[in-house]
Design an enzyme around this catalytic site. Structure first.
Site, mmCIF file in Angstrom:
data_model
loop_
_atom_site.group_PDB
_atom_site.id
_atom_site.type_symbol
_atom_site.label_atom_id
_atom_site.label_comp_id
_atom_site.label_asym_id
_atom_site.label_seq_id
_atom_site.Cartn_x
_atom_site.Cartn_y
_atom_site.Cartn_z
ATOM 1 N N ALA A 138 -4.721 7.670 -3.603
ATOM 2 C CA ALA A 138 -3.495 7.175 -4.670
ATOM 3 C C ALA A 138 -2.990 5.674 -4.631
ATOM 4 O O ALA A 138 -3.050 4.672 -3.525
ATOM 5 C CB ALA A 138 -2.631 7.002 -3.283
ATOM 6 N N SER A 170 0.620 -1.315 -0.108
ATOM 7 C CA SER A 170 -0.282 -0.555 0.089
ATOM 8 C C SER A 170 0.468 1.966 -0.359
ATOM 9 O O SER A 170 1.884 1.601 -0.035
ATOM 10 C CB SER A 170 -0.957 0.231 1.261
ATOM 11 O OG SER A 170 -2.467 0.773 0.464
ATOM 12 N N ASN A 171 0.741 2.383 0.387
ATOM 13 C CA ASN A 171 1.347 3.907 0.838
ATOM 14 C C ASN A 171 0.158 4.790 1.670
ATOM 15 O O ASN A 171 -0.264 3.796 2.106
ATOM 16 C CB ASN A 171 0.935 4.452 -0.811
ATOM 17 C CG ASN A 171 -0.295 4.317 -1.162
ATOM 18 O OD1 ASN A 171 -1.124 4.811 -0.539
ATOM 19 N ND2 ASN A 171 -0.750 4.160 -2.308
ATOM 20 N N HIS A 172 0.888 5.836 1.749
ATOM 21 C CA HIS A 172 0.890 6.693 2.688
ATOM 22 C C HIS A 172 -0.769 7.278 2.338
ATOM 23 O O HIS A 172 -0.648 8.387 3.806
ATOM 24 C CB HIS A 172 2.025 6.965 2.982
ATOM 25 C CG HIS A 172 3.302 5.963 3.498
ATOM 26 N ND1 HIS A 172 3.611 5.802 4.794
ATOM 27 C CD2 HIS A 172 4.620 6.384 2.861
ATOM 28 C CE1 HIS A 172 4.649 5.354 4.962
ATOM 29 N NE2 HIS A 172 5.141 5.564 4.042
#
Ligand code: C5P
Length: 398
Positions: free
Chosen positions: A275, A208-210
């Site tokens: 995102a 995943s991402n932030h």
């Protein structure tokens, strides 16, 4: 004019509280349903009986409802309202709003409310001019609160200056224009994607991402506030959902793609702020991968669907699509490349090179490019204000 609108009126401990009675009467006359919340100190200035009689609802001033141990649910109250108005708003309540202090029912309700909030400050001129009060006014403005400006005139202290609460008629006008006006996006349907996606590796792990989802949630709320019917397709986030027409919760890029595709043909505007993970594991393991099984830590990946590009291919003339770019280098060139390749009408560039902008921050700094080669740079602002800028740029172009 305010027929059927649900209004929470917060009354705080100022001599101007006597004007709250007139305000309640005007609101009820205009067709609004009014519930009054009072701070404990305000009861010395006006009686709850006066306000409950005029509002035709019980007045609430403490967490506990009665001796039975029942409580006044501030979350329900916050969700109930179409608008919350603090009139009069003292320097003390203003400071609590700026800082998120939650020591009474009114403040707990303010912090739980998802509706627009307006305040009509009331205080002595020196209190009003004090740098702390001015900073607090700026802070709550940045949080999205509308200020109904205090007026000049004679004050209860006998001094003359700015600090008098606006007259009920002026407050009514401000409420009318906030709630009663025909909204520019009425009748428009909008798709907003927000948050990160998660690509499962096994039952325990994911890629995943932030992304926090904040920017997209603020945009969705702002669009809905302008009258649009917003469908929010959201990846997993830990923030509270915005007040929009419909929320579709998804986890992976594939799910986000399917949900977005299923509604794209019905919307007038799409704002793709999610995102989305660009890759997902080639193979999902049904059981947790053991250290010794993973071949030297290698993970084989495959591309996820590019939602923006796929939707861009089927975009019709009447549709307006907004994309986002988050770049660490060659920002402008990369943003312009995406604007073209994904068939966006407008792209919002977030820079990771700016202090205070990007993942997790409450603030953001953006530049907007459109397909007519216009560029507009914005200051570092709270994400809520950035959302207002983005929505206003969309409105100017549709
Ligand atoms: O290519 P990149 O991820 O930088 O493009 C960002 C823009 O494309 C954003 O608007 C994002 O929501 C969208 N996007 C998408 N699907 C993907 C990747 C990005 O919709 N798989």
């Amino acid at each position: 004019m305010l027929s059927g609108k649900k209004i929470l009126l917060g009354v705080t401990g100022s001599i101007a509280a006597y004007k709250s009675a007139l305000l309640v009467r005007e609101l009820v006359k205009a067709g609004a349903e009014v519930k009054v919340l009072m701070t404990p100190d305000s009861k010395a200035f006006i009686s709850p009986l006066t306000l409950s009689t005029l509002s035709k609802n019980p007045v609430l001033h403490s967490f506990q409802k009665n001796d039975s141990g029942e409580w006044n649910n501030h979350v329900d109250l916050g969700l109930w309202a179409d608008l919350m108005v603090m009139a009069p708003c003292t320097a003390n309540t203003l400071a609590k709003m700026a800082n998120g202090t939650c020591d009474n029912l009114l403040m707990a309700t303010y912090l739980s409310a998802r509706c627009p909030v307006m305040i009509a400050p009331a205080m002595d001129l020196d209190m009003f001019n004090h740098p702390s009060t001015q900073t607090n006014l700026d802070t709550v403005k940045k949080h999205g609160v509308d200020i109904i400006d205090a007026e000049f005139g004679e004050l209860a202290s006998g001094l003359e200056g700015k600090g008098r609460m606006a007259e009920p008629i002026g407050i009514m006008e401000a409420i009318d224009s906030r709630l009663g006006k025909k909204k520019v996006l009425t009748g428009k349907r909008v798709l907003v994607t927000a948050g990160p996606t998660r690509e499962a590796i096994d039952p325990v792990r994911y890629i995943s991402n932030h992304s926090s989802g904040k920017m997209g949630y603020y945009i969705a709320a702002e669009l809905e506030d302008h009258g649009a019917e917003v469908i929010l397709v959201s990846g997993p986030t830990s923030i509270s959902p915005p007040p929009v027409h419909k929320i579709i919760n998804v986890v992976s890029a594939r799910e986000m793609f399917e949900a977005s595709q299923s509604c794209f043909s019905k919307v007038d505007i799409a704002v793709l702020s999610a995102a989305v993970s660009d890759y997902s594991p080639e193979k999902y393991s049904e059981t947790k991968i053991k250290k010794e099984e993973s071949s030297g830590g290698e993970l084989h990946l495959k591309k996820t669907p590019d939602i923006a590009s796929e939707l861009g291919k089927t975009k019709t003339n009447g549709q307006f699509v907004v994309g986002f770019a988050l770049e660490t280098d060659n920002e402008e060139a990369n943003a312009l490349k995406k604007l073209k390749s994904k068939n966006f009408d407008m792209i919002v560039l977030n820079s990771l090179n700016e202090d205070g902008a990007g993942f997790g921050y409450e603030t953001n700094k953006i530049s907007i490019f459109d397909k007519d080669n216009n560029r507009k740079d914005f200051e570092l602002k709270s994400k809520r204000e950035v959302a207002k800028d983005i929505v206003s740029e969309i409105i100017q172009r549709i």
